[in-house]
Design a protein around this motif. Structure first.
Motif, PDB file in Angstrom:
ATOM      1  N   GLN A  69       0.834  -1.211   0.000  1.00 30.52           N
ATOM      2  CA  GLN A  69       0.000   0.000   0.000  1.00 30.52           C
ATOM      3  C   GLN A  69       0.865   1.256   0.000  1.00 30.52           C
ATOM      4  O   GLN A  69       0.605   2.213  -0.736  1.00 30.52           O
ATOM      5  N   VAL A  70       1.913   1.258   0.822  1.00 33.75           N
ATOM      6  CA  VAL A  70       2.829   2.398   0.865  1.00 33.75           C
ATOM      7  C   VAL A  70       3.532   2.563  -0.477  1.00 33.75           C
ATOM      8  O   VAL A  70       3.669   3.678  -1.003  1.00 33.75           O
ATOM      9  N   GLY A  90       7.937  13.751  -1.278  1.00 35.95           N
ATOM     10  CA  GLY A  90       6.613  13.127  -1.300  1.00 35.95           C
ATOM     11  C   GLY A  90       6.677  11.622  -1.151  1.00 35.95           C
ATOM     12  O   GLY A  90       5.868  11.020  -0.442  1.00 35.95           O
ATOM     13  N   VAL A  91       7.648  10.994  -1.819  1.00 36.30           N
ATOM     14  CA  VAL A  91       7.809   9.540  -1.710  1.00 36.30           C
ATOM     15  C   VAL A  91       8.185   9.159  -0.286  1.00 36.30           C
ATOM     16  O   VAL A  91       7.625   8.227   0.297  1.00 36.30           O
ATOM     17  N   VAL A  92       9.136   9.881   0.295  1.00 36.98           N
ATOM     18  CA  VAL A  92       9.549   9.596   1.669  1.00 36.98           C
ATOM     19  C   VAL A  92       8.371   9.779   2.631  1.00 36.98           C
ATOM     20  O   VAL A  92       8.193   8.995   3.577  1.00 36.98           O
ATOM     21  N   ALA A  93       7.542  10.789   2.383  1.00 35.43           N
ATOM     22  CA  ALA A  93       6.413  11.088   3.273  1.00 35.43           C
ATOM     23  C   ALA A  93       5.341  10.005   3.250  1.00 35.43           C
ATOM     24  O   ALA A  93       4.557   9.890   4.199  1.00 35.43           O
ATOM     25  N   THR A  94       5.285   9.203   2.183  1.00 34.97           N
ATOM     26  CA  THR A  94       4.241   8.174   2.105  1.00 34.97           C
ATOM     27  C   THR A  94       4.384   7.133   3.204  1.00 34.97           C
ATOM     28  O   THR A  94       3.410   6.466   3.567  1.00 34.97           O
ATOM     29  N   VAL A  95       5.591   6.993   3.748  1.00 42.00           N
ATOM     30  CA  VAL A  95       5.825   5.973   4.773  1.00 42.00           C
ATOM     31  C   VAL A  95       4.980   6.229   6.011  1.00 42.00           C
ATOM     32  O   VAL A  95       4.493   5.295   6.650  1.00 42.00           O
ATOM     33  N   SER A  96       4.774   7.490   6.360  1.00 41.60           N
ATOM     34  CA  SER A  96       4.036   7.820   7.585  1.00 41.60           C
ATOM     35  C   SER A  96       2.650   8.387   7.300  1.00 41.60           C
ATOM     36  O   SER A  96       2.049   9.020   8.156  1.00 41.60           O
TER      37      SER A  96
END
Length: 216
Positions: A69-70, A90-96
């Protein structure tokens, strides 16, 4: 006697995982029993064991479902028309970005779940590395980044984020996380070869999770 409802295998599997996630978050993985799962889904023990060998396999499947999903959200950001700097953040932020996933991650911190906790971090690094590498390569082509080794730098950055910012690993050091994040941002800028402060500004404002298009 009420007849049992037959459902497609994928639908039943997701149903079991959904119920398991709710129970693991509210009751705890160790405290949740197979009987709890059977009651929550309304199935017989044989049906559950047809899909999963036991609770450990269910939690492993939940980890991988969360990772997928992430990754899907990260792919959406990477495929958008944001500029490479915003895509990177933005990609890094998807983790949280997922509240339910965050609740499940808290259960990984519980005593006895260390193996699943480590698995979740490693799988996220492995799945996000190719996505973020493409973003960095795009940035190199656009003159935004100057690194000559995009994949290696991405692996270093994601590994640093995954471990140094996890208070389940550095127990009792939550106050240190902001300092470590600042260090990771600074290191990321130097590794990628972008202007000092460029990632720091974006990390502070947080790029949108679902971009509507256009350069930011």
């Amino acid at each position: 006697m009420m007849a049992r409802t037959t459902k497609p295998a994928d639908e039943r599997r997701d149903e079991i995982l959904d119920a398991a996630q709710r129970l693991f978050v509210t009751k705890g993985f160790r405290a949740t029993t197979i009987e709890d799962l059977l009651a929550a889904v309304g199935i017989a023990k044989g049906t559950l064991y047809y899909h999963f060998a036991g609770k450990d396999e269910i939690l492993q499947a939940l980890v991988m479902r969360t990772v997928r999903q992430v990754t899907a959200r990260a792919e959406a950001v990477a495929a958008s028309d944001l500029n490479p700097l915003h895509k990177f953040i933005g990609v890094v932020a998807t983790v949280s970005a997922d509240a339910e996933a965050a609740e499940l991650a808290e259960e990984f911190h519980a005593s006895g779940n260390d193996a699943f906790h480590l698995m979740s971090i490693i799988e996220l690094i492995c799945h996000l590395t190719p996505v973020l590498t493409r973003v960095v390569e795009e940035g190199v082509a656009a003159g935004v980044f100057t690194t000559g080794q995009p994949r290696e730098d991405v692996e270093i950055i994601l590994t640093g984020i995954g471990f140094l910012t996890d208070d389940g690993i550095f127990t009792g050091e939550q106050a240190e996380i902001p300092r470590r994040i600042r260090g990771l941002v600074d290191a990321g800028e130097r590794l990628l070869g972008c202007p000092a402060g460029s990632l720091a500004v974006l990390a502070g404002s947080a790029a949108p999770e679902t971009p509507s298009g256009g350069e930011a």
